[in-house]
Write an enzyme that holds these catalytic residues in place. Sequence first.
Site, mmCIF file in Angstrom:
data_model
loop_
_atom_site.group_PDB
_atom_site.id
_atom_site.type_symbol
_atom_site.label_atom_id
_atom_site.label_comp_id
_atom_site.label_asym_id
_atom_site.label_seq_id
_atom_site.Cartn_x
_atom_site.Cartn_y
_atom_site.Cartn_z
ATOM 1 N N GLY C 62 0.825 -1.189 0.000
ATOM 2 C CA GLY C 62 0.000 0.000 0.000
ATOM 3 C C GLY C 62 0.865 1.246 0.000
ATOM 4 O O GLY C 62 1.979 1.239 0.524
ATOM 5 N N GLY C 64 1.748 5.131 1.174
ATOM 6 C CA GLY C 64 1.633 5.790 2.469
ATOM 7 C C GLY C 64 2.786 5.447 3.404
ATOM 8 O O GLY C 64 2.805 5.888 4.551
ATOM 9 N N HIS C 65 3.750 4.661 2.907
ATOM 10 C CA HIS C 65 4.902 4.272 3.720
ATOM 11 C C HIS C 65 6.205 4.846 3.167
ATOM 12 O O HIS C 65 7.282 4.376 3.507
ATOM 13 C CB HIS C 65 5.029 2.743 3.775
ATOM 14 C CG HIS C 65 3.793 2.051 4.200
ATOM 15 N ND1 HIS C 65 3.175 2.298 5.400
ATOM 16 C CD2 HIS C 65 3.019 1.113 3.584
ATOM 17 C CE1 HIS C 65 2.095 1.546 5.513
ATOM 18 N NE2 HIS C 65 1.972 0.825 4.419
ATOM 19 N N LYS C 113 5.285 -7.958 2.678
ATOM 20 C CA LYS C 113 5.073 -7.723 4.104
ATOM 21 C C LYS C 113 3.861 -8.551 4.547
ATOM 22 O O LYS C 113 2.874 -8.652 3.832
ATOM 23 C CB LYS C 113 4.830 -6.237 4.371
ATOM 24 C CG LYS C 113 6.004 -5.361 3.911
ATOM 25 C CD LYS C 113 5.944 -3.935 4.424
ATOM 26 C CE LYS C 113 4.745 -3.136 3.960
ATOM 27 N NZ LYS C 113 4.591 -3.064 2.488
ATOM 28 N N ASP C 118 -1.729 -8.251 1.339
ATOM 29 C CA ASP C 118 -0.496 -8.308 0.567
ATOM 30 C C ASP C 118 -0.154 -9.742 0.207
ATOM 31 O O ASP C 118 0.229 -10.052 -0.931
ATOM 32 C CB ASP C 118 0.661 -7.680 1.360
ATOM 33 C CG ASP C 118 0.468 -6.191 1.565
ATOM 34 O OD1 ASP C 118 -0.469 -5.804 2.298
ATOM 35 O OD2 ASP C 118 1.231 -5.408 0.979
ATOM 36 N N HIS C 228 -0.055 0.968 9.626
ATOM 37 C CA HIS C 228 -1.301 1.421 9.010
ATOM 38 C C HIS C 228 -2.210 2.013 10.062
ATOM 39 O O HIS C 228 -3.405 2.132 9.864
ATOM 40 C CB HIS C 228 -2.026 0.256 8.334
ATOM 41 C CG HIS C 228 -1.168 -0.501 7.387
ATOM 42 N ND1 HIS C 228 -0.408 -1.573 7.788
ATOM 43 C CD2 HIS C 228 -0.923 -0.326 6.072
ATOM 44 C CE1 HIS C 228 0.265 -2.036 6.748
ATOM 45 N NE2 HIS C 228 -0.025 -1.305 5.699
#
Lengths: 214, 214, 341, 341
Positions: C62, C64-65, C113, C118, C228
């Site tokens: 995702g 945002g990391h 991860k 995922d 998250h």
Amino acid sequence: MTNETISVDQLSGWLTRFNDLVTEQVSYLTELDSAIGDADHGSNMTRGMSAVVEKIQASPAGTVDELFTGAGMTLVTSVGGASGPLYGTFFLRIGATAGPVGTLDAPGLASALRAGLGGVVARGKAEVGDKTMFDVLAPALDAFDAALAGSSDIPSAARAAYSAAQTGRDATQALLARKGRASYLGERSIGHIDPGAASTSLLFQALAETLGKE
Amino acid sequence: MTNETISVDQLSGWLTRFNDLVTEQVSYLTELDSAIGDADHGSNMTRGMSAVVEKIQASPAGTVDELFTGAGMTLVTSVGGASGPLYGTFFLRIGATAGPVGTLDAPGLASALRAGLGGVVARGKAEVGDKTMFDVLAPALDAFDAALAGSSDIPSAARAAYSAAQTGRDATQALLARKGRASYLGERSIGHIDPGAASTSLLFQALAETLGKE
Amino acid sequence: MKVNQEVPDMKKLINSPETVLADSLAGVAAAHPDLRVDHANRIIFRATPKAAGKVALLSGGGTGHEPLHGGFVGEGMLDAACAGAIFTSPTPDQMLEATKVVDRGAGVLHIVKNYTGDVMNFEIGAELAAAETGIKVAVVVVNDDVAVEDSSFTAGRRGVGTTVLLEKIAGAAAEEGRDLAAVAAVAQKVNESGRSMGVALTSCTVPSAGKPTFVLPDDEMEIGVGIHGEPGRRRVPLAGAAEVARQLVEPILSDLDFTGAPTIVMLNGLGGTPLIELYVMYAEVRKILDAAGITVARSLVGNYITALDMAGCSVTILKADDDLLRLWDAPVNTSGLRWGI
Amino acid sequence: MKVNQEVPDMKKLINSPETVLADSLAGVAAAHPDLRVDHANRIIFRATPKAAGKVALLSGGGTGHEPLHGGFVGEGMLDAACAGAIFTSPTPDQMLEATKVVDRGAGVLHIVKNYTGDVMNFEIGAELAAAETGIKVAVVVVNDDVAVEDSSFTAGRRGVGTTVLLEKIAGAAAEEGRDLAAVAAVAQKVNESGRSMGVALTSCTVPSAGKPTFVLPDDEMEIGVGIHGEPGRRRVPLAGAAEVARQLVEPILSDLDFTGAPTIVMLNGLGGTPLIELYVMYAEVRKILDAAGITVARSLVGNYITALDMAGCSVTILKADDDLLRLWDAPVNTSGLRWGI
Ligand SMILES: Nc1ncnc2c1ncn2[C@@H]1O[C@H](COP(=O)(O)OP(=O)(O)O)[C@@H](O)[C@H]1O
Ligand SMILES: Nc1ncnc2c1ncn2[C@@H]1O[C@H](COP(=O)(O)OP(=O)(O)O)[C@@H](O)[C@H]1O
Ligand SMILES: [Mg+2]
Ligand SMILES: [Mg+2]
Ligand SMILES: [Mg+2]
Ligand SMILES: [Mg+2]
């Protein structure tokens, strides 16, 4: 009369009292600096003045020169920011002008203070109405000199100076800043008291209170 | 009677209605996922189902296989997260089981749905009480089968499934999560409805409403 | 669909929640001529592929990391990164496409991860690659987060900070010419030897949700938070850096014995915490490790695997050996990690 | 004086406002064996001094802008950085000590951001150095912030983002062996050719103040903010990234003509804004520059000159030429900026 001179111990008491006042008012000074600066004037002044007082307590000064040169160097090397060099130079010039004496008479004190003001101007180039500590320092010293000329003693002159300092401090509220960090605000600096003006007013409050107590 | 079969168009209507419902409830689904997940279940489901409906509108499916294989592939390739593969596999298996037919009779629909459930389990390994969409899907299909066995028509069976789905959804609140992101919370997952369970309940609501309308 | 000029309803420098992924990929493409961005498939590739015959590394997850994973694409690290929606795994078709593009004939390692989404999406991607191509794919699933205690009753431990170290070290092994099994073995070893634990002082805000994922009172922090915004082990009263360090490091040290080997330690910021605080935390972590007799051979302090705008940090400790250290020190040239080149 | 274990009254990973500077320097020392930290004087030096006969570069300023300046000490950039209290200039004795240590016989360039305090403290430092040593000192005062409009009636423009580019480019010139006048001339040229403008979405919180310096309503932002939370040009309604980019770039472009030369563009985060948003902003900035016919030769996106935990960003554009680009590309090996090494 004893009030016609001021001793190193009294002058040490002045600086000690100034430290007490900036410590008491640390949040107020920082709040003023939050509005038109960077929110550190309170911590700058307390960091510097507490170091000055620590030094005085560790080894009391024997002469006026020693006292103020020590205080000035301590401020210059522990504060940083704008206030470090400005207050530092103020005290350094007082020390150099007074010289290695144990007491100052009224004219001696007046000329030492005025030399201090000269140092602030030399370093910061502030002019009347720039909304800086100058706008307290200059009228306070004018009032001090005027009082002495009107044959007041030093404590009364100090009270007159403090009164002028308060007026000068409050008057900075209406000014548009032209020096220092507040100047970046332009019109938006209007309506706020200058933090350095406020701490300088505390300096004269400290002098008046120290001498008043005796 | 016509209610004994379900057409591709009705099944397309089901998916369209499901999209409407997840769109209406997008904030609710995301809020459930905020409490025990990562706050994206609402946007995941709407992203996926709006793509499914766009595809249906652009080129209506001629067979049940085409409809659900298309929907499943769209979900798998547009959602991501856990819900993409799970819902995607659910629909892919329905399509593959139903085959290239224009209508399904009640047993045909039942076995296609059950194959879908099998796909979800194959992909996600969820068991009863793990606090996932499985805890809605399984009892809903059980109720659907039981209703048909009791000789209900498809619309009534769908209403029975929806009713069981709601019960299953609400029952997830008391469960401790053992699968998916919510499982990291341990005890702290208790007291929250599972977001996937909530969206799956909407899936059966959509089926009941679509068939009820006729 | 929101339009570009609309006033955002949260304090974020974005155009709209719907466009943030595409817009950020446009920024990555504009900023880094060394990268090639496939906008349609949302994949970041090296502009210049590695030499034929070398194992390729693919990761993704995702968005945002950042800088993970796109910021680690480049010489000595990843060959490609698939970007999902914010906090949402990318989709199997992305993994299939990326796998095809990066394979240089020696196979592709998928670095995943450990999150249900995922794992499933990469799994389908690998299944499709197996069905459609002859490309050999190996998989490593990173699961290093000690915050998850009962991992046998859950989806298992989450993959967090060790992912960064693993991508660097496995990337060096691949660059060196090791074969797929060997690169996968190194990756597996890193995963088994790395442990992480994080803390949140504030929640992150997912753009499409428009408000904080959770609410932390002014005087509390979340120990063991996920990247998250998943809740962690427990909420505890806010504490000073020394105490926070203790609460992060102790669970790590009780999970694995780090004595007697050189370690690599990462103090990672979660996105909203400035570097000065990360250094303060690092000093405290080192005090604890020194007291525990643990040798720190390499350090990394900064934002490497973040959780949008969350304030907080995580600690990762990797028990290394000479081989892993040598691979760690090998040249790397990515936007997020660069040395020796 | 607060004690270590006290519960902080703000959400910061620190032990106490009084110890944050010393604690962060301890972290820097622990993390970077390439650096030597003089804790008593609060100076960060290269562990290995540069070759004799080369010009040395000294900078410094208030803490809270990390990685600036300490993160830019190393080969190809600074020789030392003096750290002041948070947002407060360092003191002249620090500058004197650092000047003495870094001089390799070819003189020292002092890089000073234009704030009254910094200018005065560096000035006294240089006076002391002149009085006590024979070391040649040159000074460049960076004043690139176009937010300050009436700079003739003020303390002048503030020094912000261009400082980063200047330290890199002048550092390369010094490394190349240019003499003090030439290095100072390059630095001066960078200062004259660089312009910056920033925006805050939230205030920073100075640890000793314990609360935000200013309060921005949820739907407003501060355009032209300074890196100490000084108010900027105006408060305006919150806007999307495209509109924010316009409000930052337009004042820069109307201040200097950037056409007809290669530019270096930095999109800098102010500390509390995650990388993903910086990339979104960078994409928007590039659209504007492309439309204006401005050539972007090099890009830098990340946190380089921050304002504690402030959310927001700044744009810096430097009008370069072949010489400046070559110096930009030269190897640099610092914790904050590293390439070619
Ligand atoms: N050029 C100057 N001349 C005189 N006083 C000044 C000048 N510049 C700033 N000051 C004073 O310094 C004060 C700010 O001090 P401080 O907050 O400690 O430093 P900084 O501005 O570096 O953060 C201002 O309020 C003002 O009174
Ligand atoms: N292994 C699993 N089997 C069945 N359902 C699962 C499993 N893991 C997660 N789910 C479902 O997926 C839902 C979460 O979906 P979503 O939020 O879209 O994905 P993600 O967790 O990747 O963010 C959960 O609420 C749960 O119902
Ligand atoms: Mg200040
Ligand atoms: Mg989710
Ligand atoms: Mg998700
Ligand atoms: Mg200051």
